[in-house]
Design an enzyme around this catalytic site. Structure first.
Site, PDB file in Angstrom:
ATOM      1  N   HIS B  11      42.151  30.084  42.583  1.00 26.51           N
ATOM      2  CA  HIS B  11      41.076  29.191  42.991  1.00 26.51           C
ATOM      3  C   HIS B  11      40.784  28.216  41.870  1.00 26.51           C
ATOM      4  CE1 HIS B  11      39.011  31.357  46.589  1.00 26.51           C
ATOM      5  NE2 HIS B  11      40.110  30.705  46.898  1.00 26.51           N
ATOM      6  N   ASP B  13      38.187  27.207  40.460  1.00 22.08           N
ATOM      7  CA  ASP B  13      37.246  27.559  39.401  1.00 22.08           C
ATOM      8  C   ASP B  13      37.900  28.448  38.345  1.00 22.08           C
ATOM      9  OD1 ASP B  13      37.365  29.276  41.542  1.00 22.08           O
ATOM     10  OD2 ASP B  13      35.407  30.168  41.168  1.00 22.08           O
ATOM     11  N   HIS B  14      39.130  28.919  38.584  1.00 19.53           N
ATOM     12  CA  HIS B  14      39.790  29.757  37.583  1.00 19.53           C
ATOM     13  C   HIS B  14      40.917  29.055  36.843  1.00 19.53           C
ATOM     14  CE1 HIS B  14      37.688  33.470  38.630  1.00 19.53           C
ATOM     15  NE2 HIS B  14      37.688  32.975  39.843  1.00 19.53           N
ATOM     16  N   HIS B  98      40.517  39.424  47.625  1.00 15.38           N
ATOM     17  CA  HIS B  98      39.934  38.109  47.391  1.00 15.38           C
ATOM     18  C   HIS B  98      40.814  36.958  47.890  1.00 15.38           C
ATOM     19  CE1 HIS B  98      37.330  35.114  45.769  1.00 15.38           C
ATOM     20  NE2 HIS B  98      38.251  34.662  44.945  1.00 15.38           N
ATOM     21  N   ASP B 119      37.351  37.948  40.613  1.00 15.36           N
ATOM     22  CA  ASP B 119      36.769  38.047  41.940  1.00 15.36           C
ATOM     23  C   ASP B 119      37.530  39.104  42.707  1.00 15.36           C
ATOM     24  OD1 ASP B 119      35.119  36.050  41.194  1.00 15.36           O
ATOM     25  OD2 ASP B 119      36.219  34.470  42.224  1.00 15.36           O
ATOM     26  N   GLU B 144      32.421  40.874  38.570  1.00 18.86           N
ATOM     27  CA  GLU B 144      31.781  39.708  39.174  1.00 18.86           C
ATOM     28  C   GLU B 144      30.614  40.206  40.024  1.00 18.86           C
ATOM     29  OE1 GLU B 144      32.243  37.971  42.603  1.00 18.86           O
ATOM     30  OE2 GLU B 144      33.732  39.233  43.555  1.00 18.86           O
ATOM     31  N   HIS B 356      29.135  36.033  36.768  1.00 18.77           N
ATOM     32  CA  HIS B 356      29.406  35.227  37.945  1.00 18.77           C
ATOM     33  C   HIS B 356      28.432  35.574  39.072  1.00 18.77           C
ATOM     34  CE1 HIS B 356      31.579  33.297  41.222  1.00 18.77           C
ATOM     35  NE2 HIS B 356      32.358  32.728  40.334  1.00 18.77           N
TER      36      HIS B 356
END
Lengths: 700, 555
Positions: B11, B13-14, B98, B119, B144, B356
């Site tokens: 993702h 955001d990673h 996830h 996640d 998380e 998170h």
């Protein structure tokens, strides 16, 4: 550690089988089947109208060959000599001598090593843990299912056999049976009969696979808290692996046949095997490669030079020399040659039958073949006929993790790992479960190129196809190496077909061994005696080389230091430390807690019950000596009075002193160099005297 | 020692800043990713770069070449593969659910071990399995906590709600827009819809916006081993990622008449194609926007979910009337509070750190972990450092004699009020530390040898009168008599008898025939009584006296 080699095996299809005794656990490594032995059976459908005379005229006899002469004296082997019955299968003979219920662990290093496992797991007492890689489990299961389905043709032909002892063995015992046949059945020493087994069923395969614990490459699994087992890729085939076993008494690596640079499977991971205490080298493939048989033993002179250069080189250079691509290029050339031969005969209107069943080779051949046919714009269909073809080919495109780097790159760029997918979609490669599949006849077209099992030429669709094409000089038969010399082609003679025998690399080359061993840096290397006879490894300075031979147990001494015990810090802080009077450098403490075996390590952790009575805390072992005068002083401080009497009784050299105690109760202390005895009638006095002595001596 | 970087899922955001980190900042330590992450992140990064540059007009942080170079440095890892990064650091990846390729990371330095969950999802969904991890001994679990207080029930009712909402929309001739990430959610919803379309025999087209999502499907097909058990079993006959009703979308189709379903990126309607389509479709009351999951505050997605706005500010003052229906898809690939509690309970780490998520709900979860599981829990703010104690072991080489003595049980029975069984075999061991040398563990009998000293045995002895001298004296009878006496009073004692002696533990007693024994304290002559000459070691001090007392009673 003890190693027993149960079977040295024979090439790729019959890997070696070993029994290892490690830390008190029995570990079986591989459980193969000797499928070359089923060549003694006659294939079905077998030609009834066959004439023996035709056969005899076909093969010219070499009068100068004494072996053939002898055979001639006996009688020439004819197809009629082959056993016409439902085949039985030859397992590892020596394995039957071991009690199955006493095996603790089974390690399977490649799909071929799995084929005999259902025979073992059928045993009701069998309770070992079985480890193999996920890919080996999947591919091996498919191969076993394929074997059962091919075998069913025999069942259909010969009818169900209920007897637990097959009649054909009795028939073979007669005088007239040719010796070569007898040798296969009864073995060199004549006691192989017990190793023949009736084939397992699909249910047996299923129940066998249920017991398997599948692992990934480099996944650590812990057996019984004691052994940490890890599979590392060997490069031989998809999912094939070497094993690394770590235990409290050191580390061991088991190296099966490995290929340094592979074009399909993940390459040989030798970095992972580095630096273990013991290496079991079980790759005998080097004995079969042609160059060895031609040149004989690698000359020691050459070897010495070679070794001296090795010691000069750095580690990285050595590793690099292992990874040179010479071998793999040669392999690619072989594959390309097979393809060009097939294309040639297709061009001339002949079909090609490929009986090789090594999955890696088949996948590469399919890819190359389709590409070369396309580039030559030859409209020749490719058929893959096997009950598991569809599943196997689909599976190979979903396992990028198990493949070589080039094929992993394909994943990143979004292409399928193997090229056959595209050709199947384009209807250039056709997959059929069996030769009598309904759609086969509609899409059948000759000339064609057919991939069909089984390499032994006794099972599967290859039998029918071979019978169909054997008279056609334009057709081509691609065989596993070494098959034509044995019984393999006997029922199909005379053969007009062109025959191409291929032996593909199935292990490390002999010349690479010294380099390999210097890279791996083991303290002890165990190699088969047959390999040691071929190459002089005595000059290797880094490791000591031990030989092992079939059916003999080799005991390997422990070379690691004493095992380590890990003590949790909070427990260690609870120990009561003692300073010693005479040895200031030392600190000693009595242990507490519970000793466990965890992750292959001894660990001392806080136990459930740490209650200790005050009495238990007294020292139990003492050392030093007691001077009577100082003991007397110490006693006096406690209010006990006594007097010293030196005595040298019995003309003894030992100096005994006796302290008589009169007050508060009668007692006696007898002391010498080696010990002190407290003699008292009263318990309290005795305890006090003990305390006084304990104050003088060091103890724990 | 360098830095080590492990990317857990693809993702944005990673992995968003990874090329910037390696190519612009100059990080050159190893980078590890799972196989799917390595395969999918170049796609995501390239898409991200395009959105940043082409649509928002921002200055690009990294170029396409940067992405390619960066990915070359990435080492792909498989699940559970144990990697020795350097001498001290060992890492291992566990399945996290996830998205495809998401992993939890186990790291071990020396004796200290942690798990960083990234996640994760503790329940299986349409295409991915639930997180799976071994029972490990951990000093720290970093989890998380996106949904730290939510507890979700079965997802089937919510799946049905979603399908009905979409069905109602297309049946009424409307267009359904599903903004989503290219990975994970799109595949899950698409599987759901594709299946439903088959069942209900709906012919309305389903579109994927850019090539991106279709391409991602292809990776899903190859990486079947990273999907759920259900998908794995099915894929032999039919690969569930071969969607039958899905087609590629073309820009011209935005204004085409008739109903359709469109999956478009990005997920939060923050920019890009999904926002563009939204602009055109939002004013019609026939249409539907289905928003999956979580939206960052400030995005259009967040505004739509927060209330029922009639107009929405898109960008640069552009406003759009929102008359379409809004449906919030209420199943998320993040774990819920129960999942976090279950994982924490299963692993039972020594410490937990929550990251998170939103502070208030994280504090609630922290309370729950501390009170229910009795595990210290931390919720550090950005930039805050938390220190926890780590496991260390004292290592010592053990002698064979000690290990051998430990391998056989050494039970001791005592029955003061009730029978107690203790086994203190380790107490035979002695830890010896010599200055500037490694610690050793030896058996107590070996200590003096290690210290280069001579053993000095301290024992007790007493020649005890046991019976008045009689006429018919028989040693054997006497020993038998004593032995029954001893066993009567001291139950559980193992007594070995011989002709004229007996033995209990280290206690030895033999009939003494000497006229004058050294060990005799009383001046009673041998003619007056029968003596048993006893000696015993310090270890059995109490036992010895007990026996003596028993024998004295016999007198």
């Amino acid at each position: 550690m003890k190693l027993t080699c149960l079977s040295k095996g024979d090439g790729f299809y019959y890997p070696p089988c070993h029994m290892l005794n490690l830390c008190g656990f029995r570990i079986l490594i591989d459980c193969p089947l000797d499928l070359s032995a089923i060549t003694i059976f006659s294939p079905v459908p077998y030609d009834v109208g066959f004439e023996a005379s035709e056969y005899l005229s076909d093969v010219p006899l070499d009068a100068h060959n004494p072996i053939q002469k002898k055979q001639k004296l006996e009688r020439q082997l004819t197809p009629a000599d082959l056993v016409c019955a439902e085949p039985w299968y030859k397992t590892v003979k020596a394995l039957h001598l071991w009690e199955a219920s006493l095996i603790d662990i089974v390690l399977i290093s490649n799909p071929m090593g799995l084929l005999g496992l259902p025979f073992l797991t059928q045993n009701p007492g069998f309770c070992a843990k079985i480890y193999m890689t996920e890919a080996t489990a999947k591919i091996g299961q498919l191969m076993m299912q394929d074997l059962v389905s091919m075998h069913n043709e025999f069942r259909c032909f010969h009818g169900p056999g209920y007897s637990c002892f097959p009649g054909w063995i009795k028939d073979l015992d007669s005088e007239e049976v040719p010796a070569s046949l007898k040798k296969v059945v009864f073995g060199e020493s004549g006691d192989d009969l017990g190793s023949w087994m009736r084939l397992y069923s699909l249910d047996d395969i299923e129940s066998c696979m249920k017991k398997v614990q599948a692992v990934k490459f480099a996944e650590e699994v812990c057996y019984n808290g004691t052994l940490i087992i890890k599979a590392l890729s060997s490069g031989l085939d998809i999912g094939a692996c070497n094993w690394l076993i770590n235990g409290p008494n050191g580390s061991l690596s088991y190296m099966s046949s490995s290929i340094c640079v592979s074009h399909h499977a993940k390459s040989f991971d030798f970095h992972g095997l580095k630096g273990t205490d013991v290496l079991i080298y079980s790759d005998l493939s080097c004995l079969q490669s042609a160059e060895v048989t031609e040149n004989g033993c690698v000359s020691p002179d050459l070897d010495n030079n070679y070794l001296s250069t090795i010691s000069d080189k750095k580690d990285d250079d050595l590793a690099a020399s292992l990874l040179n691509t010479e071998d793999s290029l040669e392999e690619m050339e072989k594959l390309a040659f097979v393809c060009s031969c097939a294309a040639e005969s297709a061009d001339a209107g002949g079909s090609t039958l490929i009986t090789i069943t090594r999955i890696g080779i088949v996948l590469q051949l399919l890819e190359l073949m389709s590409n070369s046919l396309e580039s030559l714009s030859l409209k020749v269909p490719v058929f893959v006929i096997s009950s598991v073809a569809e599943e196997l080919l689909a599976y190979t495109n979903t396992i990028p993790e198990w493949l070589c780097e080039q094929r992993q790159e394909k994943l990143i760029s979004g292409e399928p790992s193997f090229g056959h997918l595209k050709f199947i979609k384009d209807k250039k490669i056709h997959l059929f479960p069996a030769i009598h599949s309904p759609n086969l006849i509609t899409s059948w077209q000759e000339p064609c190129i057919v991939f069909a099992p089984h390499w032994s030429l006794r099972l599967g669709p290859s039998v029918q196809l071979l019978q169909r094409w054997r008279g056609d000089p334009k057709s081509l038969l691609v065989l596993e190496g070494g098959l034509s010399s044995g019984l393999g082609l006997l029922p199909f003679r005379p053969i007009a077909m062109k025959i191409l025998q291929c032996s593909f690399l199935s292990g490390i080359r002999l010349q690479k061994l010294p380099t390999l061993f210097s890279v791996l840096q083991q303290k002890i290397v165990l190699i088969p005696d047959a390999v040691n006879q071929r190459i002089n490894l005595a000059e290797m300075k880094t490791s000591s080389i031990l030989n092992y031979s079939e059916n003999k147990t080799l005991r390997v001494p422990r070379i690691a230091d004493n095992p380590s015990v890990e003590i949790t810090t909070d427990l260690a802080s609870k120990f009561s430390w003692k300073k010693l009077r005479h040895r200031e450098n030392f600190g000693i403490a009595r242990l507490k807690g519970e000793l466990l075996m965890e992750d292959g390590k001894h660990r001392l952790v806080t136990g459930l019950e740490q209650e200790e009575s005050s009495g238990k805390a007294r020292p139990l072992r003492h050392w030093g000596s007691v001077a009577p005068e100082s003991l007397l002083d110490a006693l006096l401080k406690m209010g006990i009075k006594g007097s010293i009497e030196h005595s040298t009784r019995d003309n003894d050299t030992k100096d005994n002193s006796v302290i008589h105690i009169a007050n508060p109760n009668r007692g006696l202390v007898e002391t010498s160099e080696i010990g002190t005895a407290i003699i008292a009638e009263d318990e309290n006095v005795a305890s006090q005297i003990f305390q006084a002595i304990d104050g003088i001596l060091d103890g724990i | 020692m360098g830095y080590n970087c492990v990317c857990r899922n693809s993702h944005m955001d990673h992995v968003g800043a990874l090329p910037y980190f390696t190519e612009v900042c100059g990080y050159n330590g190893p980078i590890y990713m799972s196989y799917p992450t390595k395969a999918l992140s170049p796609l995501m990064l390239e898409d991200y770069r395009r959105v940043m540059v082409d649509r928002r007009g921002e200055e690009e942080l990294f170029t396409t070449t940067h992405i390619a170079n960066c990915m070359k440095k990435v080492i792909a890892i498989d699940l559970k593969q144990t990697i020795q990064v350097d001498e001290d650091l060992q890492i291992r990846a566990y399945y996290a659910g996830h998205v495809l390729g998401a992993v939890m990371v186990y790291a071990k330095v020396g004796d200290a071990a942690i798990v960083y969950t990234g996640d994760y999802n503790m329940t299986t969904d349409r295409h991915l399995g639930a997180a799976k991890i071994d029972r490990l001994q951990l000093d720290l679990l970093i989890s998380e906590s996106t949904y730290a207080t939510t507890i979700r029930g079965s997802k089937y009712p919510r799946e049905r709600e979603f399908l009905q909402a979409v069905h109602k929309c297309v049946a009424g001739g409307g267009k359904a827009l599903i903004p989503s990430f290219a990975l994970g959610r799109a595949q899950e919803l698409c599987m759901l819809l594709d299946d439903y379309w088959e069942r209900m025999n709906i012919k309305v087209p389903i579109y994927f916006s850019s090539g991106l999502t279709i391409q991602a499907n292809m990776y899903y097909k190859m990486l079947i081993s990273w999907t759920s058990q259900n998908v794995k079993e099915k894929h032999n006959t039919h690969n569930p990622f071969d969607f039958k009703n899905v087609k590629d979308f073309d820009r011209s189709l935005i204004h085409a008449p008739g109903p359709c379903v469109l999956f478009a990126t990005p997920g939060m309607l923050c920019a890009g194609f999904s926002l563009e389509v939204f602009k055109h479709w939002a004013p019609s009351p026939l249409n539907l926007v289905a928003l999956p999951g979580y939206s960052v505050a400030g995005t259009v997605g967040h505004k739509l979910m927060a209330g029922k706005p009639t107009t929405v500010d898109l960008y640069n003052g552009t406003k759009v009337d929102v008359r379409c229906k809004i449906h919030q898809v209420a199943f998320s690939p993040h774990t819920d509070a129960k999942g976090i509690m279950d994982l924490t309970k299963f692993l039972s780490p020594k410490n937990v750190v929550l990251v998170h998520g939103e502070k208030p709900s994280m504090m609630t979860l922290k309370e729950k972990i501390t009170s229910e599981l009795d595990i210290p829990c931390f919720v550090p703010a950005n930039g805050e450092t938390v220190s926890v104690a780590s496991t260390t072991f004292v290592k010592a080489k053990a002698s064979d004699m000690f290990l051998k003595s430990c391998s056989s049980p050494n039970f001791k029975f005592s029955n003061s009020s009730q029978l107690r069984v203790t086994d203190q075999r380790t107490a035979d061991g002695v830890l010896v530390i010599e200055k500037s040398k490694k610690a050793k563990i030896v058996h107590q009998d070996e200590v003096s040898e290690v210290l280069h000293e001579k053993n000095h045995v301290v024992c007790l002895a007493y020649c005890c009168p046991v019976k008045a001298k009689g006429e018919s004296d028989n040693d054997v009878d006497l020993i038998k008599q004593l032995s029954t006496k001893i066993s009567e009073i001291m139950s559980g004692a193992q007594i070995h008898e011989a002709e004229n002696s007996l033995q209990v533990g280290s206690f030895k007693g033999a009939v003494c025939l000497k006229e004058k024994c050294m060990h005799r304290t009383e001046i009673i002559s041998c003619s007056e009584a029968v003596f048993l000459c006893c000696n015993w070691s310090v270890a059995d001090l109490e036992l010895g006296w007990e026996i003596i007392n028993v024998m004295k009673l016999n007198l």
